[in-house]
Design a protein around this motif. Sequence first.
Motif, PDB file in Angstrom:
ATOM      1  N   MET A  61      24.058 -81.930  79.232  1.00 37.79           N
ATOM      2  CA  MET A  61      22.825 -82.925  77.602  1.00 37.79           C
ATOM      3  C   MET A  61      23.821 -83.814  77.162  1.00 37.79           C
ATOM      4  O   MET A  61      23.610 -84.740  76.233  1.00 37.79           O
ATOM      5  CB  MET A  61      22.339 -81.621  77.515  1.00 37.79           C
ATOM      6  N   ALA A  62      25.929 -83.142  76.638  1.00 37.24           N
ATOM      7  CA  ALA A  62      26.486 -83.784  76.127  1.00 37.24           C
ATOM      8  C   ALA A  62      26.498 -85.071  76.605  1.00 37.24           C
ATOM      9  O   ALA A  62      26.705 -86.421  75.390  1.00 37.24           O
ATOM     10  CB  ALA A  62      27.291 -83.503  75.782  1.00 37.24           C
ATOM     11  N   ASP A  63      27.202 -85.436  77.399  1.00 36.00           N
ATOM     12  CA  ASP A  63      27.132 -85.858  78.604  1.00 36.00           C
ATOM     13  C   ASP A  63      26.391 -87.479  78.474  1.00 36.00           C
ATOM     14  O   ASP A  63      26.583 -88.730  78.470  1.00 36.00           O
ATOM     15  CB  ASP A  63      27.544 -85.785  79.681  1.00 36.00           C
ATOM     16  N   ASP A  64      25.198 -86.876  78.587  1.00 38.19           N
ATOM     17  CA  ASP A  64      23.933 -87.994  79.014  1.00 38.19           C
ATOM     18  C   ASP A  64      24.012 -88.148  77.328  1.00 38.19           C
ATOM     19  O   ASP A  64      23.097 -89.746  77.737  1.00 38.19           O
ATOM     20  CB  ASP A  64      22.485 -86.739  79.041  1.00 38.19           C
ATOM     21  N   ALA A  65      23.889 -88.060  76.293  1.00 39.58           N
ATOM     22  CA  ALA A  65      23.826 -88.324  74.749  1.00 39.58           C
ATOM     23  C   ALA A  65      25.499 -89.763  74.825  1.00 39.58           C
ATOM     24  O   ALA A  65      24.458 -90.934  74.067  1.00 39.58           O
ATOM     25  CB  ALA A  65      23.925 -87.646  73.918  1.00 39.58           C
TER      26      ALA A  65
ATOM     27  N   MET B 275      18.556 -76.324  69.962  1.00 37.24           N
ATOM     28  CA  MET B 275      18.855 -76.390  72.014  1.00 37.24           C
ATOM     29  C   MET B 275      19.902 -77.934  71.053  1.00 37.24           C
ATOM     30  O   MET B 275      21.544 -78.311  71.775  1.00 37.24           O
ATOM     31  CB  MET B 275      18.559 -76.938  72.944  1.00 37.24           C
ATOM     32  N   GLY B 276      19.427 -78.453  70.716  1.00 36.72           N
ATOM     33  CA  GLY B 276      19.897 -80.162  70.712  1.00 36.72           C
ATOM     34  C   GLY B 276      21.353 -79.855  70.009  1.00 36.72           C
ATOM     35  O   GLY B 276      22.215 -80.294  69.313  1.00 36.72           O
ATOM     36  N   GLY B 277      21.457 -78.725  68.213  1.00 33.72           N
ATOM     37  CA  GLY B 277      22.664 -78.242  67.735  1.00 33.72           C
ATOM     38  C   GLY B 277      23.467 -77.960  68.358  1.00 33.72           C
ATOM     39  O   GLY B 277      24.634 -77.826  68.094  1.00 33.72           O
ATOM     40  N   SER B 278      23.471 -77.112  69.647  1.00 32.14           N
ATOM     41  CA  SER B 278      24.328 -76.805  70.610  1.00 32.14           C
ATOM     42  C   SER B 278      24.798 -77.879  71.108  1.00 32.14           C
ATOM     43  O   SER B 278      25.770 -78.565  71.596  1.00 32.14           O
ATOM     44  CB  SER B 278      23.953 -75.588  71.006  1.00 32.14           C
ATOM     45  N   THR B 279      24.131 -79.041  72.099  1.00 34.61           N
ATOM     46  CA  THR B 279      24.439 -80.019  72.280  1.00 34.61           C
ATOM     47  C   THR B 279      25.066 -80.932  71.456  1.00 34.61           C
ATOM     48  O   THR B 279      26.650 -81.551  71.582  1.00 34.61           O
ATOM     49  CB  THR B 279      23.232 -80.743  72.759  1.00 34.61           C
ATOM     50  N   ALA B 280      24.689 -81.486  70.095  1.00 35.86           N
ATOM     51  CA  ALA B 280      25.421 -81.584  68.982  1.00 35.86           C
ATOM     52  C   ALA B 280      27.100 -81.314  69.321  1.00 35.86           C
ATOM     53  O   ALA B 280      28.205 -82.572  69.277  1.00 35.86           O
ATOM     54  CB  ALA B 280      25.726 -81.927  67.950  1.00 35.86           C
ATOM     55  N   ILE B 281      27.275 -80.149  68.919  1.00 39.48           N
ATOM     56  CA  ILE B 281      28.981 -79.236  68.968  1.00 39.48           C
ATOM     57  C   ILE B 281      29.324 -79.801  70.283  1.00 39.48           C
ATOM     58  O   ILE B 281      30.457 -80.469  69.617  1.00 39.48           O
ATOM     59  CB  ILE B 281      28.562 -78.300  68.984  1.00 39.48           C
ATOM     60  N   ALA B 282      28.843 -79.524  71.600  1.00 35.96           N
ATOM     61  CA  ALA B 282      29.372 -79.856  72.408  1.00 35.96           C
ATOM     62  C   ALA B 282      29.257 -81.451  72.702  1.00 35.96           C
ATOM     63  O   ALA B 282      31.043 -81.860  73.272  1.00 35.96           O
ATOM     64  CB  ALA B 282      28.378 -79.755  73.833  1.00 35.96           C
ATOM     65  N   LEU B 283      28.933 -82.668  72.233  1.00 36.23           N
ATOM     66  CA  LEU B 283      29.081 -83.606  71.994  1.00 36.23           C
ATOM     67  C   LEU B 283      30.675 -84.520  71.486  1.00 36.23           C
ATOM     68  O   LEU B 283      31.577 -84.881  71.680  1.00 36.23           O
ATOM     69  CB  LEU B 283      28.220 -84.716  72.013  1.00 36.23           C
ATOM     70  N   ALA B 284      30.549 -83.893  70.063  1.00 43.23           N
ATOM     71  CA  ALA B 284      31.602 -83.520  68.893  1.00 43.23           C
ATOM     72  C   ALA B 284      32.572 -83.023  70.432  1.00 43.23           C
ATOM     73  O   ALA B 284      34.277 -84.384  69.951  1.00 43.23           O
ATOM     74  CB  ALA B 284      31.671 -83.338  67.763  1.00 43.23           C
ATOM     75  N   VAL B 285      32.729 -82.054  70.601  1.00 46.53           N
ATOM     76  CA  VAL B 285      34.293 -81.368  71.800  1.00 46.53           C
ATOM     77  C   VAL B 285      34.721 -82.436  72.698  1.00 46.53           C
ATOM     78  O   VAL B 285      35.436 -82.843  72.859  1.00 46.53           O
ATOM     79  CB  VAL B 285      33.335 -80.018  72.205  1.00 46.53           C
ATOM     80  N   ARG B 286      33.599 -82.947  73.715  1.00 50.63           N
ATOM     81  CA  ARG B 286      34.019 -83.758  74.901  1.00 50.63           C
ATOM     82  C   ARG B 286      34.174 -85.538  74.469  1.00 50.63           C
ATOM     83  O   ARG B 286      34.611 -85.948  74.935  1.00 50.63           O
ATOM     84  CB  ARG B 286      32.497 -83.742  75.635  1.00 50.63           C
ATOM     85  N   HIS B 287      32.981 -85.546  73.458  1.00 47.81           N
ATOM     86  CA  HIS B 287      33.972 -87.148  73.171  1.00 47.81           C
ATOM     87  C   HIS B 287      33.998 -87.454  71.484  1.00 47.81           C
ATOM     88  O   HIS B 287      32.848 -88.079  71.383  1.00 47.81           O
ATOM     89  CB  HIS B 287      32.430 -87.756  72.971  1.00 47.81           C
ATOM     90  N   PRO B 288      34.983 -86.928  70.937  1.00 53.27           N
ATOM     91  CA  PRO B 288      34.891 -86.668  69.732  1.00 53.27           C
ATOM     92  C   PRO B 288      35.146 -88.658  68.173  1.00 53.27           C
ATOM     93  O   PRO B 288      34.721 -88.184  67.802  1.00 53.27           O
ATOM     94  CB  PRO B 288      36.240 -85.966  69.009  1.00 53.27           C
ATOM     95  N   GLY B 289      34.877 -89.670  69.564  1.00 56.84           N
ATOM     96  CA  GLY B 289      35.453 -90.225  69.570  1.00 56.84           C
ATOM     97  C   GLY B 289      33.729 -91.267  69.036  1.00 56.84           C
ATOM     98  O   GLY B 289      33.816 -91.838  68.549  1.00 56.84           O
ATOM     99  N   ARG B 290      32.913 -90.600  69.536  1.00 57.25           N
ATOM    100  CA  ARG B 290      31.738 -91.278  69.598  1.00 57.25           C
ATOM    101  C   ARG B 290      30.595 -90.449  68.225  1.00 57.25           C
ATOM    102  O   ARG B 290      29.884 -91.087  67.668  1.00 57.25           O
ATOM    103  CB  ARG B 290      30.667 -90.494  70.525  1.00 57.25           C
ATOM    104  N   VAL B 291      31.340 -89.091  67.851  1.00 57.99           N
ATOM    105  CA  VAL B 291      30.133 -88.584  66.999  1.00 57.99           C
ATOM    106  C   VAL B 291      31.267 -88.656  65.550  1.00 57.99           C
ATOM    107  O   VAL B 291      32.438 -88.635  65.004  1.00 57.99           O
ATOM    108  CB  VAL B 291      31.021 -86.836  66.946  1.00 57.99           C
ATOM    109  N   GLY B 292      30.444 -88.751  63.985  1.00 55.80           N
ATOM    110  CA  GLY B 292      30.852 -88.741  63.011  1.00 55.80           C
ATOM    111  C   GLY B 292      30.514 -87.836  61.957  1.00 55.80           C
ATOM    112  O   GLY B 292      31.092 -86.682  62.649  1.00 55.80           O
ATOM    113  N   LYS B 293      29.508 -87.105  61.467  1.00 57.85           N
ATOM    114  CA  LYS B 293      29.349 -86.856  60.550  1.00 57.85           C
ATOM    115  C   LYS B 293      28.961 -85.666  61.932  1.00 57.85           C
ATOM    116  O   LYS B 293      27.708 -86.720  62.988  1.00 57.85           O
ATOM    117  CB  LYS B 293      28.514 -86.866  59.666  1.00 57.85           C
TER     118      LYS B 293
END
Length: 317
Positions: free
Chosen positions: A120-124, A143-161
Amino acid sequence: MTHRSSELSIAFALLAAAAAFTALPQPAQAQAPAASQPTAAAAAKTGLVDVTGARIHYQLYGDLASGKTPLLVLHGAFMSSDAMKPLIDPFAASRPVIAVDARGHGRSGGVDGKLSYDLMADDAAAVLAKLGVKQADVLGYSMGGSTAIALAVRHPGRVGKQVILSGTSRLDGWYPEVLAGIAHLTPEVFAGSPIETGYKSLSPAPDKFGQLVENIKALDATPFAYSDAQVRAIPGKTMVIIGDADGVTLDHAIGLFKLRGGGDVAAATQGFLTEAPKARLAILPATSHIGIMAEAPAIAAMVMAFLDDKAPPPPAF
């Protein structure tokens, strides 16, 4: 009440109310004066992004060319981006907002495949790439909160705050009784509920609600854990918000806050803050996992100050 029926009651209350929380009245103490209430966001632009095994639906509010950092909103299990409108509207008044329907949820496809937070992080991330967004702030609920953490771990350049609203970095961040209740869910539990009717009205596969139930059960039965090192390494600042009667344990929320830079002794010993901290923690009183969504006005006010990096005001003495 038997142990199993108690578990079912916990899980059904947790999940069924999530799909219907937009109808909940807002607490009087959380409401701003009528003159300062944000107007509803203008009609969203919508689109689909092709990813492996699914087409992911998104809504876009506002202008990505405005120069303002967009806010990516990720909903909870059995929900859709439509259900996040109480939080979308306040933010869309001041910045672009992108709301994604998670794989197999809302108007997105992919219900036939398995769910994972990494997927789901990769989808986002694919949605952000499709829209040409180099970096976005992220607010994820449950569920979206855990996805947000996964997104920041897997795609750190895509995530600010990041705003983690009743979400976890590990499966054991939930009370075990909540997970046990989810394990006993069946499609029949949801017959006629807002979850079932909402799914059937939006999904490109309306006859596969039972598969969504199985997907969520499997997701919440599969251990996952982003390591302390991974969580510490996430760039940007983090705000953690839960209720004091949440399905997420207080210990987990406080631990996540500390991993993200909270609990700074130097700041605590000086008695006041002179600059915006790296991490913020809010524990809302007399508030459950679902009840937290009835606090959208209060949450929006706190989160806006966080996203705008405002330092806490000094005392008036």
